[in-house]
Design a protein around this motif. Structure first.
Motif, PDB file in Angstrom:
ATOM      1  N   LEU A  59       0.810  -1.219   0.000  1.00 56.66           N
ATOM      2  CA  LEU A  59       0.000   0.000   0.000  1.00 56.66           C
ATOM      3  C   LEU A  59       0.842   1.267   0.000  1.00 56.66           C
ATOM      4  CD1 LEU A  59      -2.700  -1.066   2.620  1.00 56.66           C
ATOM      5  CD2 LEU A  59      -2.729  -1.374   0.136  1.00 56.66           C
ATOM      6  N   LYS A  60       2.159   1.125   0.117  1.00 54.06           N
ATOM      7  CA  LYS A  60       3.046   2.290   0.157  1.00 54.06           C
ATOM      8  C   LYS A  60       3.007   3.034  -1.178  1.00 54.06           C
ATOM      9  CE  LYS A  60       7.850   3.690   0.673  1.00 54.06           C
ATOM     10  NZ  LYS A  60       7.693   4.806  -0.198  1.00 54.06           N
ATOM     11  N   GLY A  61       2.876   4.344  -1.088  1.00 53.08           N
ATOM     12  CA  GLY A  61       2.928   5.187  -2.279  1.00 53.08           C
ATOM     13  C   GLY A  61       1.649   5.279  -3.081  1.00 53.08           C
ATOM     14  N   LEU A  62       0.576   4.665  -2.604  1.00 52.80           N
ATOM     15  CA  LEU A  62      -0.676   4.703  -3.345  1.00 52.80           C
ATOM     16  C   LEU A  62      -1.467   5.949  -2.991  1.00 52.80           C
ATOM     17  CD1 LEU A  62      -1.831   0.991  -3.024  1.00 52.80           C
ATOM     18  CD2 LEU A  62      -0.664   2.080  -4.932  1.00 52.80           C
ATOM     19  N   HIS A  63      -2.070   6.560  -3.975  1.00 57.23           N
ATOM     20  CA  HIS A  63      -2.903   7.741  -3.745  1.00 57.23           C
ATOM     21  C   HIS A  63      -4.293   7.337  -3.271  1.00 57.23           C
ATOM     22  CE1 HIS A  63      -0.053  10.583  -5.391  1.00 57.23           C
ATOM     23  NE2 HIS A  63       0.189   9.703  -6.348  1.00 57.23           N
ATOM     24  N   ASP A  64      -4.816   6.267  -3.821  1.00 59.12           N
ATOM     25  CA  ASP A  64      -6.172   5.815  -3.491  1.00 59.12           C
ATOM     26  C   ASP A  64      -6.101   4.360  -3.029  1.00 59.12           C
ATOM     27  OD1 ASP A  64      -8.873   5.325  -3.283  1.00 59.12           O
ATOM     28  OD2 ASP A  64      -9.367   6.070  -5.286  1.00 59.12           O
ATOM     29  N   ILE A  65      -5.962   4.173  -1.736  1.00 61.02           N
ATOM     30  CA  ILE A  65      -5.789   2.836  -1.160  1.00 61.02           C
ATOM     31  C   ILE A  65      -7.036   1.979  -1.392  1.00 61.02           C
ATOM     32  CG2 ILE A  65      -5.528   1.595   1.029  1.00 61.02           C
ATOM     33  CD1 ILE A  65      -3.652   3.887   1.907  1.00 61.02           C
ATOM     34  N   LYS A  66      -8.200   2.582  -1.238  1.00 64.71           N
ATOM     35  CA  LYS A  66      -9.446   1.838  -1.400  1.00 64.71           C
ATOM     36  C   LYS A  66      -9.578   1.297  -2.826  1.00 64.71           C
ATOM     37  CE  LYS A  66     -12.717   3.749   1.127  1.00 64.71           C
ATOM     38  NZ  LYS A  66     -13.933   4.468   1.543  1.00 64.71           N
ATOM     39  N   PHE A  67      -9.242   2.109  -3.820  1.00 65.36           N
ATOM     40  CA  PHE A  67      -9.328   1.663  -5.209  1.00 65.36           C
ATOM     41  C   PHE A  67      -8.329   0.533  -5.468  1.00 65.36           C
ATOM     42  CE2 PHE A  67      -8.219   2.068  -9.782  1.00 65.36           C
ATOM     43  CZ  PHE A  67      -9.446   1.673 -10.289  1.00 65.36           C
ATOM     44  N   ALA A  68      -7.152   0.608  -4.870  1.00 69.24           N
ATOM     45  CA  ALA A  68      -6.155  -0.452  -5.042  1.00 69.24           C
ATOM     46  C   ALA A  68      -6.671  -1.771  -4.487  1.00 69.24           C
ATOM     47  CB  ALA A  68      -4.857  -0.061  -4.354  1.00 69.24           C
ATOM     48  N   GLU A  75      -9.847  -8.866 -16.193  1.00 71.88           N
ATOM     49  CA  GLU A  75      -8.722  -8.299 -16.928  1.00 71.88           C
ATOM     50  C   GLU A  75      -8.615  -6.802 -16.633  1.00 71.88           C
ATOM     51  OE1 GLU A  75      -6.483  -9.900 -18.849  1.00 71.88           O
ATOM     52  OE2 GLU A  75      -7.469 -11.731 -18.170  1.00 71.88           O
ATOM     53  N   PRO A  76      -7.398  -6.261 -16.583  1.00 74.08           N
ATOM     54  CA  PRO A  76      -7.220  -4.825 -16.328  1.00 74.08           C
ATOM     55  C   PRO A  76      -7.984  -3.927 -17.298  1.00 74.08           C
ATOM     56  CG  PRO A  76      -5.133  -5.959 -16.130  1.00 74.08           C
ATOM     57  CD  PRO A  76      -6.121  -6.967 -16.642  1.00 74.08           C
ATOM     58  N   LYS A  77      -8.074  -4.328 -18.562  1.00 73.71           N
ATOM     59  CA  LYS A  77      -8.785  -3.518 -19.556  1.00 73.71           C
ATOM     60  C   LYS A  77     -10.263  -3.392 -19.179  1.00 73.71           C
ATOM     61  CE  LYS A  77      -7.878  -3.637 -24.021  1.00 73.71           C
ATOM     62  NZ  LYS A  77      -7.742  -4.154 -25.378  1.00 73.71           N
ATOM     63  N   ARG A 112      -0.978  -1.087 -13.471  1.00 80.32           N
ATOM     64  CA  ARG A 112       0.037  -0.994 -12.410  1.00 80.32           C
ATOM     65  C   ARG A 112      -0.490  -1.597 -11.108  1.00 80.32           C
ATOM     66  NH1 ARG A 112       0.289   2.874  -8.831  1.00 80.32           N
ATOM     67  NH2 ARG A 112      -0.937   4.303 -10.093  1.00 80.32           N
ATOM     68  N   LEU A 113      -1.733  -1.286 -10.764  1.00 80.53           N
ATOM     69  CA  LEU A 113      -2.318  -1.825  -9.535  1.00 80.53           C
ATOM     70  C   LEU A 113      -2.568  -3.326  -9.629  1.00 80.53           C
ATOM     71  CD1 LEU A 113      -4.840   1.014  -8.642  1.00 80.53           C
ATOM     72  CD2 LEU A 113      -2.654   0.512  -7.540  1.00 80.53           C
TER      73      LEU A 113
END
Length: 147
Positions: free
Chosen positions: A78-87, A100-102, A117-118
């Motif tokens: 979780l380090k460096g993430l702007h939106d932890i909940k979305f991650a 799939e990411p797309k 990236r996430l």
């Protein structure tokens, strides 16, 4: 498709999105307690904090052994993430549903580069995210029965 009709996935997503980021960080720290990234010592001093744009306060530490300063999220995915909940939501969709990411980018309206990236981070730290789901009380719905 049985899982979708029963609303299991939507129930889990609602639960993840309604969980405050403070709770997510607290559960992540139970899984991976703060340790000095330089020397590995657990002998730490609290030295204030950082308030993120979303209002989340992140604790800072100084190592008593080597003097290095770092945040409580150091050493976690979780380090460096702007939106932890979305991650966490992306990790759930990738690891538990196999999306799939797309598709995630299209459904959420977030940039594909962010989602890729996430999702890569989620796959590289699968054990951590599965433990985090358990700690948050989310039963991981596995892939659909016909897959």
């Amino acid at each position: 498709m049985r899982t979708l009709r029963e609303g299991g996935v939507l129930r889990v997503l609602r639960r993840l999105l309604s969980t405050p980021e403070e709770i997510i960080v607290a559960r992540a720290l139970e899984i991976s307690p703060p340790r000095c990234p330089e020397c590995g010592s657990g002998s730490l001093v609290r030295i204030g904090g950082i308030v993120k744009a979303c209002g989340l306060r992140i604790q800072r530490f100084r190592c008593k052994v080597c003097g290095r300063t770092f945040t409580e999220l150091e050493g976690t995915p979780l380090k460096g993430l702007h939106d932890i909940k979305f991650a966490v939501v992306v990790a759930y969709l990738v690891l538990c549903l196999g999306m799939e990411p797309k598709t995630i980018a299209r459904v959420t309206g977030r940039p594909y580069s962010t989602v890729i990236r996430l999702s890569r981070k989620a796959r590289e730290n699968e054990a951590f995210f599965r433990k985090l789901f358990r700690a948050l009380g989310v039963t991981s719905v596995t892939r659909y029965p016909n897959q």
